[in-house]
Design a protein around this motif. Structure first.
Motif, PDB file in Angstrom:
ATOM      1  N   LEU A  91      55.806  75.952  79.908  1.00  0.00           N
ATOM      2  CA  LEU A  91      54.317  76.849  80.385  1.00  0.00           C
ATOM      3  C   LEU A  91      54.206  75.561  81.460  1.00  0.00           C
ATOM      4  N   ARG A  92      55.276  74.158  81.723  1.00  0.00           N
ATOM      5  CA  ARG A  92      55.596  73.486  83.170  1.00  0.00           C
ATOM      6  C   ARG A  92      56.848  73.996  83.801  1.00  0.00           C
ATOM      7  N   HIS A  93      57.584  75.119  83.584  1.00  0.00           N
ATOM      8  CA  HIS A  93      59.079  75.637  84.040  1.00  0.00           C
ATOM      9  C   HIS A  93      58.015  75.263  85.690  1.00  0.00           C
ATOM     10  N   PRO A  94      59.216  75.449  86.706  1.00  0.00           N
ATOM     11  CA  PRO A  94      58.980  75.695  88.205  1.00  0.00           C
ATOM     12  C   PRO A  94      58.495  77.055  88.257  1.00  0.00           C
ATOM     13  N   ALA A  95      59.382  77.660  87.698  1.00  0.00           N
ATOM     14  CA  ALA A  95      59.670  79.134  88.613  1.00  0.00           C
ATOM     15  C   ALA A  95      58.234  79.650  87.668  1.00  0.00           C
ATOM     16  N   LEU A  96      57.710  79.578  87.335  1.00  0.00           N
ATOM     17  CA  LEU A  96      56.474  80.537  85.991  1.00  0.00           C
ATOM     18  C   LEU A  96      54.949  79.592  86.307  1.00  0.00           C
ATOM     19  N   GLN A  97      55.058  78.766  87.654  1.00  0.00           N
ATOM     20  CA  GLN A  97      53.737  78.555  88.095  1.00  0.00           C
ATOM     21  C   GLN A  97      53.063  79.649  88.893  1.00  0.00           C
ATOM     22  N   GLY A  98      51.351  79.340  89.378  1.00  0.00           N
ATOM     23  CA  GLY A  98      51.302  80.431  90.631  1.00  0.00           C
ATOM     24  C   GLY A  98      51.236  81.737  89.827  1.00  0.00           C
ATOM     25  N   LEU A  99      51.228  82.005  88.197  1.00  0.00           N
ATOM     26  CA  LEU A  99      51.942  83.725  88.198  1.00  0.00           C
ATOM     27  C   LEU A  99      49.868  84.181  88.163  1.00  0.00           C
ATOM     28  N   ARG A 100      50.218  85.374  88.417  1.00  0.00           N
ATOM     29  CA  ARG A 100      48.826  85.524  88.253  1.00  0.00           C
ATOM     30  C   ARG A 100      48.298  86.167  86.682  1.00  0.00           C
ATOM     31  N   ARG A 101      49.719  87.017  85.960  1.00  0.00           N
ATOM     32  CA  ARG A 101      49.022  87.444  84.411  1.00  0.00           C
ATOM     33  C   ARG A 101      50.660  86.733  83.623  1.00  0.00           C
ATOM     34  N   PHE A 102      50.443  86.282  82.762  1.00  0.00           N
ATOM     35  CA  PHE A 102      51.661  85.986  81.342  1.00  0.00           C
ATOM     36  C   PHE A 102      51.145  86.435  79.923  1.00  0.00           C
ATOM     37  N   VAL A 103      51.624  87.470  80.076  1.00  0.00           N
ATOM     38  CA  VAL A 103      51.456  87.743  78.849  1.00  0.00           C
ATOM     39  C   VAL A 103      52.178  87.713  77.149  1.00  0.00           C
ATOM     40  N   LEU A 104      51.991  87.836  76.069  1.00  0.00           N
ATOM     41  CA  LEU A 104      52.871  88.259  75.251  1.00  0.00           C
ATOM     42  C   LEU A 104      52.186  88.841  73.760  1.00  0.00           C
ATOM     43  N   VAL A 105      53.349  89.415  72.668  1.00  0.00           N
ATOM     44  CA  VAL A 105      52.471  89.930  71.491  1.00  0.00           C
ATOM     45  C   VAL A 105      52.844  88.847  70.624  1.00  0.00           C
ATOM     46  N   SER A 106      52.191  88.720  69.389  1.00  0.00           N
ATOM     47  CA  SER A 106      52.161  87.823  68.918  1.00  0.00           C
ATOM     48  C   SER A 106      51.155  88.650  67.576  1.00  0.00           C
ATOM     49  N   SER A 107      51.759  88.734  66.300  1.00  0.00           N
ATOM     50  CA  SER A 107      50.446  89.435  65.347  1.00  0.00           C
ATOM     51  C   SER A 107      50.513  87.814  64.650  1.00  0.00           C
ATOM     52  N   ASN A 108      51.335  86.977  64.947  1.00  0.00           N
ATOM     53  CA  ASN A 108      50.772  85.915  63.549  1.00  0.00           C
ATOM     54  C   ASN A 108      51.182  84.804  64.012  1.00  0.00           C
ATOM     55  N   ALA A 109      50.767  84.396  65.037  1.00  0.00           N
ATOM     56  CA  ALA A 109      50.563  83.034  65.709  1.00  0.00           C
ATOM     57  C   ALA A 109      50.085  82.865  67.331  1.00  0.00           C
ATOM     58  N   ARG A 110      48.707  83.761  66.383  1.00  0.00           N
ATOM     59  CA  ARG A 110      47.754  83.225  68.109  1.00  0.00           C
ATOM     60  C   ARG A 110      46.634  82.278  68.131  1.00  0.00           C
ATOM     61  N   GLY A 111      46.829  81.894  66.709  1.00  0.00           N
ATOM     62  CA  GLY A 111      45.844  80.287  67.366  1.00  0.00           C
ATOM     63  C   GLY A 111      46.604  79.295  68.029  1.00  0.00           C
ATOM     64  N   LEU A 112      48.133  79.303  67.920  1.00  0.00           N
ATOM     65  CA  LEU A 112      49.135  78.510  68.423  1.00  0.00           C
ATOM     66  C   LEU A 112      48.849  78.704  69.753  1.00  0.00           C
ATOM     67  N   TYR A 113      48.785  80.413  70.397  1.00  0.00           N
ATOM     68  CA  TYR A 113      48.839  80.387  71.857  1.00  0.00           C
ATOM     69  C   TYR A 113      47.672  80.583  72.406  1.00  0.00           C
ATOM     70  N   GLN A 114      46.401  80.863  71.747  1.00  0.00           N
ATOM     71  CA  GLN A 114      44.694  80.269  72.215  1.00  0.00           C
ATOM     72  C   GLN A 114      45.102  78.578  72.500  1.00  0.00           C
TER      73      GLN A 114
END
Length: 138
Positions: A91-114
């Protein structure tokens, strides 16, 4: 854990073994398919004592959108905070800054991503997909 986005450092055999044999989302993925996907993504790895133990990749236009996928820490290294360290690095990577939308699909680690600001879709009814979950199965 040491993190890097250097594609040349990635242990493709370990990554392929985990994804094709142990993951629930890419079981059976052909090696060539994985390699092609990695070549067209930002790839991130985590190392402990010189051994790669974690992986994640991001598909992105590097301007407004990104999709986080294939995130894992080898089972014998889980429970030590390595997934958090890897996500912080991603999430600190320079190419991934200022994005309007960042998505993922997770069925078992939702608490981590939250913990990193990810949340359930605000308007799930607007999302559509073509999903072939058994694509790599014979």
């Amino acid at each position: 854990m040491e993190c890097s986005d250097d594609l040349q450092r990635m242990d493709i055999d370990m990554i392929h073994r985990f994804l094709s044999e142990e993951s629930s989302w890419a079981k059976g993925i052909p090696l060539e398919t994985l390699k092609r996907g990695m070549e067209h993504s930002l790839c991130f790895g985590g190392w402990s004592d010189g051994r790669q133990i974690a992986f994640a990749r991001v598909i992105s236009d590097q301007a407004s959108f990104a999709y986080l996928l294939d995130v894992f820490v080898l089972p014998e290294f889980q429970g030590h905070g390595y997934s958090k360290q890897l996500l912080e690095f991603v999430l600190r990577h320079p190419a991934l800054q200022g994005l309007r939308r960042f998505v993922l699909v997770s069925s078992n680690a939702r608490g981590l991503y939250q913990q990193f600001g990810f949340q359930a879709l605000g308007k799930p009814e607007t999302y559509m997909e073509i999903h072939r979950p058994a694509l790599y199965q014979p």
